[in-house]
Design a protein around this motif. Sequence first.
Motif, short mmCIF file in Angstrom:
data_model
loop_
_atom_site.label_atom_id
_atom_site.label_comp_id
_atom_site.label_asym_id
_atom_site.label_seq_id
_atom_site.Cartn_x
_atom_site.Cartn_y
_atom_site.Cartn_z
N LEU A 1 -7.14 3.77 -6.63
CA LEU A 1 -7.19 3.60 -5.18
C LEU A 1 -7.24 2.13 -4.82
N VAL A 2 -6.42 1.74 -3.85
CA VAL A 2 -6.46 0.40 -3.27
C VAL A 2 -6.67 0.54 -1.77
N ASP A 3 -7.65 -0.20 -1.26
CA ASP A 3 -8.05 -0.13 0.14
C ASP A 3 -7.38 -1.26 0.92
N THR A 4 -6.48 -0.89 1.85
CA THR A 4 -5.83 -1.90 2.70
C THR A 4 -6.35 -1.84 4.13
N GLY A 5 -7.43 -1.10 4.36
CA GLY A 5 -8.03 -1.03 5.68
C GLY A 5 -8.96 -2.19 5.95
N ARG A 6 -9.67 -2.63 4.92
CA ARG A 6 -10.63 -3.73 5.11
C ARG A 6 -10.00 -5.09 4.87
N GLN A 7 -9.03 -5.15 3.95
CA GLN A 7 -8.24 -6.37 3.74
C GLN A 7 -6.77 -5.95 3.66
N PHE A 8 -5.91 -6.82 4.15
CA PHE A 8 -4.47 -6.53 4.09
C PHE A 8 -3.88 -7.17 2.83
N PHE A 9 -3.05 -6.41 2.13
CA PHE A 9 -2.33 -6.93 0.96
C PHE A 9 -0.84 -6.73 1.19
N SER A 10 -0.07 -7.73 0.85
CA SER A 10 1.37 -7.67 1.11
C SER A 10 2.04 -6.61 0.25
N LEU A 11 3.24 -6.27 0.64
CA LEU A 11 4.02 -5.28 -0.11
C LEU A 11 4.26 -5.75 -1.54
N GLU A 12 4.52 -7.04 -1.71
CA GLU A 12 4.75 -7.57 -3.06
C GLU A 12 3.49 -7.46 -3.91
N GLN A 13 2.33 -7.67 -3.33
CA GLN A 13 1.09 -7.53 -4.09
C GLN A 13 0.88 -6.07 -4.51
N LEU A 14 1.20 -5.14 -3.63
CA LEU A 14 1.06 -3.73 -3.98
C LEU A 14 2.07 -3.34 -5.07
N LYS A 15 3.23 -3.95 -5.06
CA LYS A 15 4.21 -3.68 -6.12
C LYS A 15 3.70 -4.15 -7.48
N ARG A 16 2.97 -5.28 -7.50
CA ARG A 16 2.41 -5.73 -8.77
C ARG A 16 1.35 -4.75 -9.26
N VAL A 17 0.62 -4.13 -8.34
CA VAL A 17 -0.32 -3.07 -8.74
C VAL A 17 0.44 -1.92 -9.38
N ALA B 1 2.61 0.31 -16.60
CA ALA B 1 2.40 -0.16 -17.97
C ALA B 1 1.23 0.55 -18.63
N SER B 2 0.31 1.10 -17.83
CA SER B 2 -0.87 1.78 -18.35
C SER B 2 -0.78 3.30 -18.20
N LYS B 3 0.37 3.78 -17.73
CA LYS B 3 0.65 5.21 -17.56
C LYS B 3 -0.31 5.91 -16.60
N LEU B 4 -0.80 5.17 -15.61
CA LEU B 4 -1.46 5.80 -14.47
C LEU B 4 -0.37 6.35 -13.56
N ASN B 5 -0.64 7.46 -12.88
CA ASN B 5 0.47 8.09 -12.17
C ASN B 5 0.24 8.34 -10.68
N THR B 6 -0.92 7.94 -10.12
CA THR B 6 -1.16 8.19 -8.69
C THR B 6 -1.72 6.93 -8.04
N PHE B 7 -0.94 6.36 -7.13
CA PHE B 7 -1.40 5.23 -6.33
C PHE B 7 -1.99 5.81 -5.05
N HIS B 8 -3.32 5.86 -4.99
CA HIS B 8 -4.03 6.36 -3.82
C HIS B 8 -4.15 5.23 -2.82
N TRP B 9 -3.37 5.30 -1.78
CA TRP B 9 -3.31 4.24 -0.78
C TRP B 9 -4.26 4.58 0.36
N HIS B 10 -5.46 3.99 0.32
CA HIS B 10 -6.42 4.13 1.41
C HIS B 10 -5.93 3.21 2.52
N LEU B 11 -5.02 3.73 3.33
CA LEU B 11 -4.21 2.91 4.23
C LEU B 11 -5.02 2.31 5.37
N THR B 12 -5.92 3.09 5.95
CA THR B 12 -6.64 2.67 7.14
C THR B 12 -8.14 2.85 6.95
#
Length: 655
Positions: free
Chosen positions: A268-284, A290-301
């Motif tokens: 999970l990455v929280d973008t409600g309290r701090q904003f992260f650019s699209l490029e930063q989220l792509k690096r995530v 690379a680590s075979k995690l399969n769900t990006f939980h986007w806590h959008l707001t």
Amino acid sequence: MENFNHGLQIIHSIIVKASSLTFIRMVGSVPSGWMRRILLFLVILTGILLIAMFAHTPPLASLQPFTIHRTFQSPWSWACVSGRCERRAVHSSRISSSTCSALCGGNTRLIWPRPTGLVDLRSENVVFHWQQVEIATVNTSNQEVKNLLEHAKDVFLGKRNVKNLMRVSNAKSRSAIDSFIIYISAGSASNTQLSLDTDESYHLQVLTKGKHLEVRIIGKSYYGVRHGLETFSQMIWWDENCGRQGCLRVLSQASIEDKPVFSYRGLLVDTGRQFFSLEQLKRVIDGMSASKLNTFHWHLTDSQSFPYESVQFPEMARWGAYSGEEVYTPEDVKELVTYARIRGIRVLIEIDSPAHAGAGWQWGLERGLGELALCIDQQPWSAYCGEPNCGQLNPINENSYKILESLYRELLDLTGVRDIIHLGGDEVNLDCWAQYSNISATMQAQNITDYHVLWADFEKKLYSRLIKANHGEAPKAVILWSSPLTKRPYVTQYFDSSIHVIQSWGGSTWPDTPDLLEDGFRVILSHVDAWYLDCGFGKWREAGEAACGEYRTWQTVYNHRPWRDYPLQQQHLLLGGEATIWSEQLGQASLGPRLWPRASALGERLWSDLPSNGYSTDESVYTRLAVHIELLRSRGIRTEAMWPHWCTQNPGKCL
């Protein structure tokens, strides 16, 4: 340069002579007419000499800067001794650290996360050029799957993968093979959406036929093939001691059978309290793949900001975004979803409700829709929410539900993830609702005395709206955060174990998870004392609880295996786990280092679930993780260090 120096000497001589003549004139020894003639002659002569000098001087553009060429020759080589790489000073040919790491340590080396099935990695390897690599899709019938595989090929060879390993872009080392072909097959797979039932297994085989290298990757889904490509990419490395400039090497004999232990492996990455650019989220996303995690939980707001620019309700971002530059457009969401899917990851977007909803919901009265949210920025905030800014949705305003329905319709259409949906649902402050007389009157009219019932009614109404947003289709899993409402007796009264999945975020020793499993609910684990990656940075405010304890080390993340204590007959209810990084104290520059390598440790725990004894970690985990960190860095992902770099070069001496 010789002409230049000669010219300077002539000019210097002229100046000296002119000075002398001037002195003579001053003393009156030479008539003034002759003096004027002599000075004129000297000026003309100087001009002629300057023209001649610069005519033979190279143009400025061709002048080379003054540089010192230094050659660094390390005396160190590495040798494999008892399964460990040891550094030694030598005077003859040298073996690089990367080559030793790739070939030393048996079947435990190189691959992260470690495969779960049979592994046979030989030490044979060959030198190759990346331009030689061909990838051919075979025995795959579905066109959408084929299209995804074409993109996966580009990722495999791209600037953030194999090509980026090269430290010298134009290395001229001679290839040891004539051809290098990778055959990939997804068989009869037709579904390009990742689901809880997707078969992510793969079989990888590498063999050499004469001077021809042949690789076969077979999966039962696109995602299995993608994981196989990821594994194979980790069998390629850069050898700086190869030839004069270095070269790419690859294992030439290998066989791997692999599949994950858990189907849900989230971050999970929280973008409600701090904003992260699209490029930063792509690096995530890059690190997750690379680590075979399969769900990006986007806590959008969250209650502090609403950065999504909705098509249906642009007021949400206008009122709720930190600025006009800190928003995600529908095009941004779609771009990230496509980027993630190619890399084997679903994007699961959460708009938390009914709590954690303040910023972005203030415009209802202006548009004649009533109060959409209550307690927004109310003081003292500690009485109405867990942290400022307060705010939670109005449970008796039908317009709040209509807006949520429209928002989820947009996001479900953008992501295509319809079988599993996250609704939030945590940390509702009942005192917020209790202070409003119209809510109390509504409850009395319905003979409701417990505000938990009002909360449950909100979730019931939202679920019916969610089905409408999902084109009339009920999702297979509706995720809710664990809360007082998911405890006994409410959980069995108001939720359906065949529909609702509870993301259990409390402490690992709390009774929440065992009780949920005993009551037959599927669970995703996110225990705060093990997998909350934002903890350990102290208080960020003076009032109220502002810290979540000590730093969770990668060893803490890795060794957390709470399912060992759950009854075997309940194990099937554990879908997997998820690490979270809430962003109260997360800066733009710290997103990557806070995640990696700790999220990589989670990746192996959920993919492989290797045995561990308490908090002692096997030595091979350290050495493989050190190699994995170098891989992440080669792909442009910022990481923390796990130990002094000396330990990477001398692993057996640090443990």
